[in-house]
Design a protein around this motif. Sequence first.
Motif, PDB file in Angstrom:
ATOM      1  N   SER A 188       0.842  -1.185   0.000  1.00 14.86           N
ATOM      2  CA  SER A 188       0.000   0.000   0.000  1.00 14.86           C
ATOM      3  C   SER A 188       0.879   1.237   0.000  1.00 14.86           C
ATOM      4  O   SER A 188       2.087   1.173   0.258  1.00 14.86           O
ATOM      5  N   THR A 189       0.288   2.385  -0.274  1.00 12.63           N
ATOM      6  CA  THR A 189       1.027   3.638  -0.278  1.00 12.63           C
ATOM      7  C   THR A 189       1.655   3.880   1.085  1.00 12.63           C
ATOM      8  O   THR A 189       2.794   4.321   1.180  1.00 12.63           O
ATOM      9  N   THR A 190       0.927   3.563   2.129  1.00 12.31           N
ATOM     10  CA  THR A 190       1.437   3.735   3.479  1.00 12.31           C
ATOM     11  C   THR A 190       2.688   2.896   3.700  1.00 12.31           C
ATOM     12  O   THR A 190       3.676   3.370   4.250  1.00 12.31           O
ATOM     13  N   ASP A 191       2.668   1.645   3.251  1.00  9.42           N
ATOM     14  CA  ASP A 191       3.832   0.776   3.397  1.00  9.42           C
ATOM     15  C   ASP A 191       5.028   1.326   2.637  1.00  9.42           C
ATOM     16  O   ASP A 191       6.156   1.278   3.123  1.00  9.42           O
ATOM     17  N   ILE A 192       4.796   1.855   1.454  1.00  6.10           N
ATOM     18  CA  ILE A 192       5.883   2.390   0.640  1.00  6.10           C
ATOM     19  C   ILE A 192       6.512   3.589   1.333  1.00  6.10           C
ATOM     20  O   ILE A 192       7.735   3.718   1.384  1.00  6.10           O
ATOM     21  N   VAL A 193       5.696   4.477   1.910  1.00  7.85           N
ATOM     22  CA  VAL A 193       6.219   5.645   2.614  1.00  7.85           C
ATOM     23  C   VAL A 193       7.047   5.196   3.812  1.00  7.85           C
ATOM     24  O   VAL A 193       8.141   5.699   4.047  1.00  7.85           O
ATOM     25  N   ARG A 194       6.549   4.218   4.554  1.00  3.54           N
ATOM     26  CA  ARG A 194       7.295   3.711   5.717  1.00  3.54           C
ATOM     27  C   ARG A 194       8.616   3.076   5.284  1.00  3.54           C
ATOM     28  O   ARG A 194       9.650   3.288   5.914  1.00  3.54           O
ATOM     29  N   GLN A 195       8.590   2.288   4.212  1.00  4.41           N
ATOM     30  CA  GLN A 195       9.823   1.644   3.731  1.00  4.41           C
ATOM     31  C   GLN A 195      10.831   2.686   3.278  1.00  4.41           C
ATOM     32  O   GLN A 195      12.023   2.555   3.531  1.00  4.41           O
ATOM     33  N   ALA A 237      -0.200  11.005   6.043  1.00  5.34           N
ATOM     34  CA  ALA A 237      -0.907   9.896   5.406  1.00  5.34           C
ATOM     35  C   ALA A 237      -0.385   8.565   5.914  1.00  5.34           C
ATOM     36  O   ALA A 237      -1.161   7.631   6.152  1.00  5.34           O
ATOM     37  N   ALA A 238       0.925   8.453   6.095  1.00  5.83           N
ATOM     38  CA  ALA A 238       1.508   7.206   6.594  1.00  5.83           C
ATOM     39  C   ALA A 238       1.087   6.954   8.034  1.00  5.83           C
ATOM     40  O   ALA A 238       0.798   5.820   8.422  1.00  5.83           O
ATOM     41  N   ALA A 239       1.032   8.010   8.824  1.00  9.27           N
ATOM     42  CA  ALA A 239       0.652   7.857  10.231  1.00  9.27           C
ATOM     43  C   ALA A 239      -0.816   7.465  10.371  1.00  9.27           C
ATOM     44  O   ALA A 239      -1.176   6.673  11.241  1.00  9.27           O
ATOM     45  N   GLN A 240      -1.660   7.994   9.496  1.00 10.30           N
ATOM     46  CA  GLN A 240      -3.090   7.704   9.579  1.00 10.30           C
ATOM     47  C   GLN A 240      -3.444   6.389   8.904  1.00 10.30           C
ATOM     48  O   GLN A 240      -4.515   5.847   9.120  1.00 10.30           O
ATOM     49  N   GLY A 241      -2.563   5.892   8.087  1.00 15.88           N
ATOM     50  CA  GLY A 241      -2.844   4.634   7.389  1.00 15.88           C
ATOM     51  C   GLY A 241      -3.883   4.799   6.300  1.00 15.88           C
ATOM     52  O   GLY A 241      -4.599   3.865   5.965  1.00 15.88           O
ATOM     53  N   ASN A 242      -3.967   5.991   5.709  1.00 16.61           N
ATOM     54  CA  ASN A 242      -4.937   6.228   4.631  1.00 16.61           C
ATOM     55  C   ASN A 242      -4.546   5.447   3.397  1.00 16.61           C
ATOM     56  O   ASN A 242      -3.464   5.604   2.867  1.00 16.61           O
ATOM     57  N   ASP A 243      -5.420   4.589   2.973  1.00 15.88           N
ATOM     58  CA  ASP A 243      -5.231   3.852   1.727  1.00 15.88           C
ATOM     59  C   ASP A 243      -6.581   3.873   1.033  1.00 15.88           C
ATOM     60  O   ASP A 243      -7.574   3.405   1.575  1.00 15.88           O
ATOM     61  N   ASP A 244      -6.624   4.466  -0.142  1.00 17.57           N
ATOM     62  CA  ASP A 244      -7.915   4.644  -0.807  1.00 17.57           C
ATOM     63  C   ASP A 244      -8.521   3.350  -1.324  1.00 17.57           C
ATOM     64  O   ASP A 244      -9.634   3.342  -1.814  1.00 17.57           O
ATOM     65  N   GLY A 245      -7.801   2.237  -1.209  1.00 16.88           N
ATOM     66  CA  GLY A 245      -8.361   0.954  -1.616  1.00 16.88           C
ATOM     67  C   GLY A 245      -8.455   0.777  -3.113  1.00 16.88           C
ATOM     68  O   GLY A 245      -9.164  -0.088  -3.597  1.00 16.88           O
ATOM     69  N   SER A 246      -7.733   1.607  -3.872  1.00 14.95           N
ATOM     70  CA  SER A 246      -7.832   1.512  -5.316  1.00 14.95           C
ATOM     71  C   SER A 246      -7.126   0.284  -5.875  1.00 14.95           C
ATOM     72  O   SER A 246      -7.336  -0.073  -7.019  1.00 14.95           O
TER      73      SER A 246
END
Length: 110
Positions: free
Chosen positions: A28-35, A57-66
Amino acid sequence: MKIGNSPDGTASPPKAERPASRKPEAASTTDIVRQTAQAATSSPSAQVAISNTAKIAAAQGNDDGSFDAAKVARISKAISEGKFTVNANAIADKLVSNAQELLDSRVNKH
């Protein structure tokens, strides 16, 4: 142009010859930002700047599910089994629709 063919007319290599560089399920985008943040802190020679928006966004775990990994797996399986068919009319309709939306948004800006 067929999918998988390059613009110069040469075909892409068969699937078996391609490097296995991608995971079966994308992060997910969040995982990519953390990595990216972890890589930046673990490698002193790398300098990466992450925007405040990306940090939030990484802290909130927002993933639009796309990204639907299950759907990708189903389509991939159908392609490998030779059962996947392309609906050219649906693709053409969507391209025309997207082009019209783009043109409308440009007209509304001016």
